[in-house]
Design a protein around this motif. Structure first.
Motif, PDB file in Angstrom:
ATOM      1  N   LYS A  59       0.827  -1.208   0.000  1.00 34.31           N
ATOM      2  CA  LYS A  59       0.000   0.000   0.000  1.00 34.31           C
ATOM      3  C   LYS A  59       0.865   1.264   0.000  1.00 34.31           C
ATOM      4  O   LYS A  59       1.905   1.319   0.644  1.00 34.31           O
ATOM      5  N   VAL A  60       0.401   2.274  -0.754  1.00 32.60           N
ATOM      6  CA  VAL A  60       1.062   3.574  -0.781  1.00 32.60           C
ATOM      7  C   VAL A  60       0.096   4.627  -0.244  1.00 32.60           C
ATOM      8  O   VAL A  60      -1.111   4.402  -0.140  1.00 32.60           O
ATOM      9  N   ASN A  61       0.642   5.771   0.086  1.00 33.25           N
ATOM     10  CA  ASN A  61      -0.169   6.894   0.562  1.00 33.25           C
ATOM     11  C   ASN A  61      -0.532   7.739  -0.658  1.00 33.25           C
ATOM     12  O   ASN A  61       0.201   8.649  -1.037  1.00 33.25           O
ATOM     13  N   SER A  62      -1.657   7.452  -1.263  1.00 38.46           N
ATOM     14  CA  SER A  62      -2.049   8.116  -2.503  1.00 38.46           C
ATOM     15  C   SER A  62      -2.306   9.604  -2.305  1.00 38.46           C
ATOM     16  O   SER A  62      -2.095  10.398  -3.217  1.00 38.46           O
ATOM     17  N   LYS A  63      -2.728   9.998  -1.109  1.00 36.12           N
ATOM     18  CA  LYS A  63      -3.003  11.416  -0.842  1.00 36.12           C
ATOM     19  C   LYS A  63      -1.721  12.237  -0.731  1.00 36.12           C
ATOM     20  O   LYS A  63      -1.741  13.444  -0.924  1.00 36.12           O
ATOM     21  N   ASP A  64      -0.604  11.585  -0.409  1.00 36.52           N
ATOM     22  CA  ASP A  64       0.677  12.275  -0.257  1.00 36.52           C
ATOM     23  C   ASP A  64       1.613  11.972  -1.429  1.00 36.52           C
ATOM     24  O   ASP A  64       2.815  12.162  -1.335  1.00 36.52           O
ATOM     25  N   SER A  65       1.061  11.513  -2.539  1.00 35.06           N
ATOM     26  CA  SER A  65       1.849  11.235  -3.733  1.00 35.06           C
ATOM     27  C   SER A  65       1.478  12.255  -4.797  1.00 35.06           C
ATOM     28  O   SER A  65       0.390  12.829  -4.769  1.00 35.06           O
ATOM     29  N   GLN A  66       2.400  12.490  -5.714  1.00 31.55           N
ATOM     30  CA  GLN A  66       2.149  13.496  -6.744  1.00 31.55           C
ATOM     31  C   GLN A  66       2.909  13.163  -8.016  1.00 31.55           C
ATOM     32  O   GLN A  66       3.753  12.276  -8.027  1.00 31.55           O
ATOM     33  N   ASP A  67       2.596  13.904  -9.086  1.00 36.62           N
ATOM     34  CA  ASP A  67       3.317  13.723 -10.337  1.00 36.62           C
ATOM     35  C   ASP A  67       3.639  15.086 -10.922  1.00 36.62           C
ATOM     36  O   ASP A  67       2.962  16.065 -10.657  1.00 36.62           O
ATOM     37  N   LYS A  68       4.725  15.122 -11.688  1.00 35.96           N
ATOM     38  CA  LYS A  68       5.175  16.339 -12.364  1.00 35.96           C
ATOM     39  C   LYS A  68       5.502  16.007 -13.803  1.00 35.96           C
ATOM     40  O   LYS A  68       6.130  14.990 -14.092  1.00 35.96           O
ATOM     41  N   ARG A  69       5.102  16.870 -14.709  1.00 36.37           N
ATOM     42  CA  ARG A  69       5.339  16.654 -16.135  1.00 36.37           C
ATOM     43  C   ARG A  69       6.385  17.638 -16.639  1.00 36.37           C
ATOM     44  O   ARG A  69       6.355  18.809 -16.289  1.00 36.37           O
ATOM     45  N   SER A  70       7.313  17.134 -17.440  1.00 37.74           N
ATOM     46  CA  SER A  70       8.272  17.988 -18.133  1.00 37.74           C
ATOM     47  C   SER A  70       8.180  17.663 -19.620  1.00 37.74           C
ATOM     48  O   SER A  70       7.390  16.808 -20.019  1.00 37.74           O
TER      49      SER A  70
ATOM     50  N   GLU B 186      11.015  20.301  -4.721  1.00 35.57           N
ATOM     51  CA  GLU B 186      10.977  21.760  -4.794  1.00 35.57           C
ATOM     52  C   GLU B 186      11.646  22.263  -6.073  1.00 35.57           C
ATOM     53  O   GLU B 186      11.157  23.196  -6.708  1.00 35.57           O
ATOM     54  N   LEU B 187      12.782  21.655  -6.444  1.00 37.74           N
ATOM     55  CA  LEU B 187      13.455  22.040  -7.682  1.00 37.74           C
ATOM     56  C   LEU B 187      12.555  21.800  -8.888  1.00 37.74           C
ATOM     57  O   LEU B 187      12.499  22.625  -9.803  1.00 37.74           O
ATOM     58  N   LEU B 188      11.854  20.681  -8.893  1.00 39.29           N
ATOM     59  CA  LEU B 188      10.932  20.392  -9.996  1.00 39.29           C
ATOM     60  C   LEU B 188       9.813  21.417 -10.062  1.00 39.29           C
ATOM     61  O   LEU B 188       9.393  21.828 -11.148  1.00 39.29           O
ATOM     62  N   LYS B 189       9.310  21.838  -8.900  1.00 40.30           N
ATOM     63  CA  LYS B 189       8.263  22.866  -8.879  1.00 40.30           C
ATOM     64  C   LYS B 189       8.776  24.165  -9.472  1.00 40.30           C
ATOM     65  O   LYS B 189       8.086  24.823 -10.244  1.00 40.30           O
ATOM     66  N   LYS B 190       9.991  24.558  -9.109  1.00 38.44           N
ATOM     67  CA  LYS B 190      10.560  25.800  -9.621  1.00 38.44           C
ATOM     68  C   LYS B 190      10.770  25.736 -11.124  1.00 38.44           C
ATOM     69  O   LYS B 190      10.518  26.702 -11.838  1.00 38.44           O
ATOM     70  N   VAL B 191      11.250  24.599 -11.612  1.00 37.50           N
ATOM     71  CA  VAL B 191      11.501  24.444 -13.041  1.00 37.50           C
ATOM     72  C   VAL B 191      10.202  24.464 -13.822  1.00 37.50           C
ATOM     73  O   VAL B 191      10.129  25.013 -14.920  1.00 37.50           O
ATOM     74  N   SER B 192       9.151  23.881 -13.272  1.00 41.31           N
ATOM     75  CA  SER B 192       7.891  23.786 -14.001  1.00 41.31           C
ATOM     76  C   SER B 192       7.061  25.067 -13.911  1.00 41.31           C
ATOM     77  O   SER B 192       6.101  25.216 -14.640  1.00 41.31           O
ATOM     78  N   THR B 193       7.431  26.009 -13.042  1.00 41.62           N
ATOM     79  CA  THR B 193       6.705  27.268 -12.923  1.00 41.62           C
ATOM     80  C   THR B 193       7.063  28.159 -14.101  1.00 41.62           C
ATOM     81  O   THR B 193       8.219  28.451 -14.339  1.00 41.62           O
ATOM     82  N   LYS B 194       6.046  28.579 -14.839  1.00 37.63           N
ATOM     83  CA  LYS B 194       6.291  29.407 -16.017  1.00 37.63           C
ATOM     84  C   LYS B 194       6.446  30.850 -15.576  1.00 37.63           C
ATOM     85  O   LYS B 194       5.662  31.375 -14.800  1.00 37.63           O
TER      86      LYS B 194
END
Length: 131
Positions: free
Chosen positions: A41-52, A108-116
């Motif tokens: 089992k995983v914690n689906s509420k605390d999981s996320q995805d990022k697209r590049s 956090e780095l991924l969030k910064k990179v994906s912010t336009k």
């Protein structure tokens, strides 16, 4: 986990407690689909995805964080397309707080990179010297 698909469109990622469902279209319009039943089992509420532009990265948090899994999938058979990314390998016998900080820093780095952001100003360029 990372799904390497350049110029993907129609990306759908569904992270549930016992599985992940991923689908998209690649640059050629070919539909791709993967469904992975997790080992535990995983914690689906605390999981996320990022697209590049080159991939879709999924951060999946295990329900029992300090328990090592022998593999990612529920079945003992590994899909041929699935491989270990040793650059992101985590040794469970180390300092968990340091490792967690590294993962959070990467997120956090991924969030910064994906912010336009707006493009930089080019007012200081001399147009008369242009090629």
């Amino acid at each position: 986990m990372e799904f390497c698909v350049e110029d993907s469109t129609d990306v759908h990622v569904l992270i549930e407690d016992h599985r992940i469902v991923f689908s998209c279209k690649n640059a050629d319009g070919v539909e791709l689909y993967n469904e992975i039943e997790f080992y535990a089992k995983v914690n689906s509420k605390d999981s996320q995805d990022k697209r590049s532009g080159r991939s879709i990265t999924c951060f999946v948090r295990k329900w029992k964080e300090k328990v090592a899994w022998p593999r990612l999938t529920k079945e003992d058979i590994k899909p041929v397309w699935l491989s270990v990314d040793f650059d992101n390998w985590r040794d469970w016998e180390g300092d968990e707080e340091v490792e967690l900080a590294q993962v959070e820093h990467y997120a956090e780095l991924l969030k910064k990179v994906s912010t336009k952001r707006p493009p930089p100003g080019m007012d200081d360029l001399d147009v008369s010297k242009a090629c």
